[in-house]
Design a protein around this motif. Structure first.
Motif, PDB file in Angstrom:
ATOM      1  N   VAL A   1      -0.626  -6.955  -7.874  1.00 55.03           N
ATOM      2  CA  VAL A   1      -0.480  -5.904  -7.256  1.00 55.03           C
ATOM      3  C   VAL A   1       0.088  -6.366  -5.739  1.00 55.03           C
ATOM      4  O   VAL A   1       0.827  -5.617  -4.933  1.00 55.03           O
ATOM      5  CB  VAL A   1      -1.962  -5.356  -7.033  1.00 55.03           C
ATOM      6  CG1 VAL A   1      -1.893  -3.968  -6.009  1.00 55.03           C
ATOM      7  CG2 VAL A   1      -2.529  -4.637  -8.407  1.00 55.03           C
TER       8      VAL A   1
ATOM      9  N   HIS B   1       6.395  -7.582  -3.009  1.00 62.31           N
ATOM     10  CA  HIS B   1       6.272  -6.065  -3.057  1.00 62.31           C
ATOM     11  C   HIS B   1       5.820  -5.821  -1.697  1.00 62.31           C
ATOM     12  O   HIS B   1       5.434  -6.359  -0.821  1.00 62.31           O
ATOM     13  CB  HIS B   1       4.753  -6.086  -3.581  1.00 62.31           C
ATOM     14  CG  HIS B   1       4.773  -5.843  -5.005  1.00 62.31           C
ATOM     15  ND1 HIS B   1       3.666  -5.731  -5.969  1.00 62.31           N
ATOM     16  CD2 HIS B   1       5.672  -5.975  -6.021  1.00 62.31           C
ATOM     17  CE1 HIS B   1       4.102  -5.536  -7.145  1.00 62.31           C
ATOM     18  NE2 HIS B   1       5.283  -5.756  -7.159  1.00 62.31           N
TER      19      HIS B   1
ATOM     20  N   THR C   1       2.713  -1.991  -3.774  1.00 60.94           N
ATOM     21  CA  THR C   1       1.256  -2.266  -3.947  1.00 60.94           C
ATOM     22  C   THR C   1       0.391  -0.949  -4.135  1.00 60.94           C
ATOM     23  O   THR C   1      -0.461  -1.215  -5.065  1.00 60.94           O
ATOM     24  CB  THR C   1       0.826  -2.982  -2.442  1.00 60.94           C
ATOM     25  OG1 THR C   1       1.382  -4.046  -2.160  1.00 60.94           O
ATOM     26  CG2 THR C   1      -0.645  -3.346  -2.741  1.00 60.94           C
TER      27      THR C   1
ATOM     28  N   TYR D   1       1.660  -0.167  -8.085  1.00 61.05           N
ATOM     29  CA  TYR D   1       0.984  -0.970  -8.831  1.00 61.05           C
ATOM     30  C   TYR D   1      -0.447  -1.138  -8.723  1.00 61.05           C
ATOM     31  O   TYR D   1      -1.355  -1.218 -10.045  1.00 61.05           O
ATOM     32  CB  TYR D   1       1.673  -2.063  -9.002  1.00 61.05           C
ATOM     33  CG  TYR D   1       3.227  -1.915  -9.261  1.00 61.05           C
ATOM     34  CD1 TYR D   1       3.467  -1.577 -10.733  1.00 61.05           C
ATOM     35  CD2 TYR D   1       4.439  -2.163  -8.536  1.00 61.05           C
ATOM     36  CE1 TYR D   1       4.906  -1.378 -11.021  1.00 61.05           C
ATOM     37  CE2 TYR D   1       5.344  -1.740  -8.785  1.00 61.05           C
ATOM     38  CZ  TYR D   1       5.852  -1.440 -10.118  1.00 61.05           C
ATOM     39  OH  TYR D   1       6.923  -1.109 -10.389  1.00 61.05           O
ATOM     40  N   GLY D   2      -1.160  -0.825  -7.869  1.00 58.87           N
ATOM     41  CA  GLY D   2      -2.697  -0.600  -7.617  1.00 58.87           C
ATOM     42  C   GLY D   2      -2.807   0.723  -8.597  1.00 58.87           C
ATOM     43  O   GLY D   2      -4.023   0.436  -9.154  1.00 58.87           O
TER      44      GLY D   2
ATOM     45  N   ALA E   1      -2.546  -0.183 -12.162  1.00 57.82           N
ATOM     46  CA  ALA E   1      -3.619  -1.026 -12.629  1.00 57.82           C
ATOM     47  C   ALA E   1      -4.949  -0.287 -13.007  1.00 57.82           C
ATOM     48  O   ALA E   1      -5.554  -0.500 -14.135  1.00 57.82           O
ATOM     49  CB  ALA E   1      -4.089  -2.196 -11.360  1.00 57.82           C
TER      50      ALA E   1
ATOM     51  N   ALA F   1      -6.500  -6.508 -11.123  1.00 59.85           N
ATOM     52  CA  ALA F   1      -5.355  -6.615 -10.277  1.00 59.85           C
ATOM     53  C   ALA F   1      -5.333  -8.276  -9.610  1.00 59.85           C
ATOM     54  O   ALA F   1      -6.272  -9.085  -9.315  1.00 59.85           O
ATOM     55  CB  ALA F   1      -5.653  -6.028  -8.908  1.00 59.85           C
TER      56      ALA F   1
ATOM     57  N   ARG G   1      -3.319 -11.628  -7.277  1.00 61.99           N
ATOM     58  CA  ARG G   1      -2.691 -11.501  -6.035  1.00 61.99           C
ATOM     59  C   ARG G   1      -2.023 -12.851  -5.748  1.00 61.99           C
ATOM     60  O   ARG G   1      -2.685 -13.984  -6.204  1.00 61.99           O
ATOM     61  CB  ARG G   1      -4.007 -11.500  -4.853  1.00 61.99           C
ATOM     62  CG  ARG G   1      -3.630 -11.746  -3.363  1.00 61.99           C
ATOM     63  CD  ARG G   1      -4.985 -11.539  -2.586  1.00 61.99           C
ATOM     64  NE  ARG G   1      -4.841 -11.448  -1.296  1.00 61.99           N
ATOM     65  CZ  ARG G   1      -4.953 -12.481  -0.345  1.00 61.99           C
ATOM     66  NH1 ARG G   1      -5.000 -13.711  -0.770  1.00 61.99           N
ATOM     67  NH2 ARG G   1      -4.744 -12.381   0.857  1.00 61.99           N
TER      68      ARG G   1
ATOM     69  N   LEU H   1      -9.788  -1.914  -6.642  1.00 66.55           N
ATOM     70  CA  LEU H   1      -9.336  -2.676  -8.009  1.00 66.55           C
ATOM     71  C   LEU H   1     -10.073  -3.475  -8.220  1.00 66.55           C
ATOM     72  O   LEU H   1     -11.336  -4.054  -7.538  1.00 66.55           O
ATOM     73  CB  LEU H   1      -7.932  -2.868  -7.620  1.00 66.55           C
ATOM     74  CG  LEU H   1      -6.853  -1.926  -7.046  1.00 66.55           C
ATOM     75  CD1 LEU H   1      -5.583  -2.897  -6.679  1.00 66.55           C
ATOM     76  CD2 LEU H   1      -6.636  -1.179  -8.105  1.00 66.55           C
TER      77      LEU H   1
END
Ligand code: AMP
Ligand code: MN
Ligand code: MN
Ligand code: MN
Length: 312
Positions: free
Chosen positions: A241, A246, A251, A254-255, A258, A265, A267, A291
């Motif tokens: 995410v 991004h 973010t 895609y959050g 998810a 998620a 990072r 998330l």
């Protein structure tokens, strides 16, 4: 700060359910000289620690050769570490990257799959050099090799560095735009691993599979839906995410995906080089509190001692 995931109350002033677990400075995507990064695994570990990273993964392209050095360096620094790899996959006519985290690097099926995936790179690089020669850029194969420290892992990035050094382009981004992307003279279509294969290699070795930088793929809505649903069906569990490529809209998007697909998620900066990478190790924003951080699933796999000495 040593690695820990004890859920403690939300940081004062932080909205919603964000807890110390979400605020962990995890950086689960980075590259060393064993693929197309410019630093050694030890130098990356030192940089991660200096930047306040608490949990780090080295994720070289199709290669695990740097993991032993990375784990040793991380241990000496008191830095949490999980094994990582970024597998090149072909899906719906595009190259997709799948990150594997927390696997057993000694797993035979994983190593055979990675060896096969690496195997096509040298021939592809020769074909790329032929394409560049056809537009007047002679000697690109040998030129790229001057930047390669792992002979099994010639990548487009090494060509890009050579073309910058020779003054053909001002920076690697322009090399990709002019020469190395689809339709350009140095681009060679390539068949990488299948999506299901890559996920199976990772999960079969006890790891967690994560879709890397989903915002970078040029998929239609339907193709992207297919990627996420097939990935999930194959046993994939996570999606990046927060990544260097991004923006805030990616973010948020895609959050939400998810949550929709029931994925954890991740990072990771995707750091390659101090000179080239926009984003340094450990400098991404915090993970949104709604998330589930992928590192919750990685806790039992965090290394504080040694890794399997694969190809070391
Ligand atoms: P390869 O695995 O040989 O296809 O090389 C892919 C790598 O090229 C990626 O992992 C990035 O490090 C790099 N790359 C891809 N696109 C770009 C771009 N537009 N600008 C700079 N580097 C890029
Ligand atoms: Mn790369
Ligand atoms: Mn990638
Ligand atoms: Mn990467």
């Amino acid at each position: 700060m040593p690695f820990q995931t004890d859920p403690t109350p939300a940081r004062p002033g932080w909205p919603g359910e964000n807890t110390a677990v979400h605020l962990l400075n995890a950086d689960l995507h980075s590259h060393s000289r064993y693929s197309d990064g410019t630093l050694s695994p030890s130098a990356l570990a030192a940089r991660a620690a200096a930047n306040g990273v608490a949990l780090w993964a080295l994720t070289d392209h199709d290669e695990t050769r740097g993991l032993a050095e990375a784990a040793d360096a991380a241990q000496a620094l008191g830095l949490g570490f999980v094994n990582g790899v970024e597998i090149s996959v072909s899906f719906a006519g595009e190259t997709v990257h799948i990150v594997g985290l927390g696997f057993d690097a000694g797993d035979a099926a994983l190593q055979a799959g990675l060896a096969r995936t690496r195997g096509g790179r040298t021939g592809r690089a020769q074909a790329m050099a032929d394409g560049l020669a056809a537009v007047g850029l002679q000697g690109a194969f040998d030129g790229a090799l001057r930047y390669v420290s792992n002979p099994d892992l010639v990548s487009r990035t090494h060509f890009a560095r050579w073309l910058v050094e020779t003054g053909v382009c001002a920076d690697t981004g322009s090399v990709f735009r002019r020469y190395l992307t689809e339709g350009k003279p140095g681009f060679v279509p390539h068949r990488w691993a299948g999506l299901g294969e890559a996920v199976q290699w990772i999960t079969g070795a006890g790891g967690v599979a994560v879709i890397a930088h989903p915002g970078r793929y040029k998929f239609s809505v339907n193709e992207e839906f297919a990627l996420f649903s097939e990935f999930k069906t194959h046993g994939g569990q996570g999606v990046e995410v927060l990544t260097g490529s991004h923006g805030t809209a990616d973010t948020a998007k895609y959050g939400a995906m998810a949550l929709e697909f029931g994925l954890m998620a991740s990072r990771g900066s995707d750091f390659h080089s101090p000179a080239e990478s926009r984003l340094d190790l450990g400098s991404l924003p915090d993970l949104p509190g709604s998330l589930t951080p992928v590192w919750q699933a990685l806790t039992p796999r965090v290394q504080s001692s040694t890794v399997n000495p694969v190809n070391a």
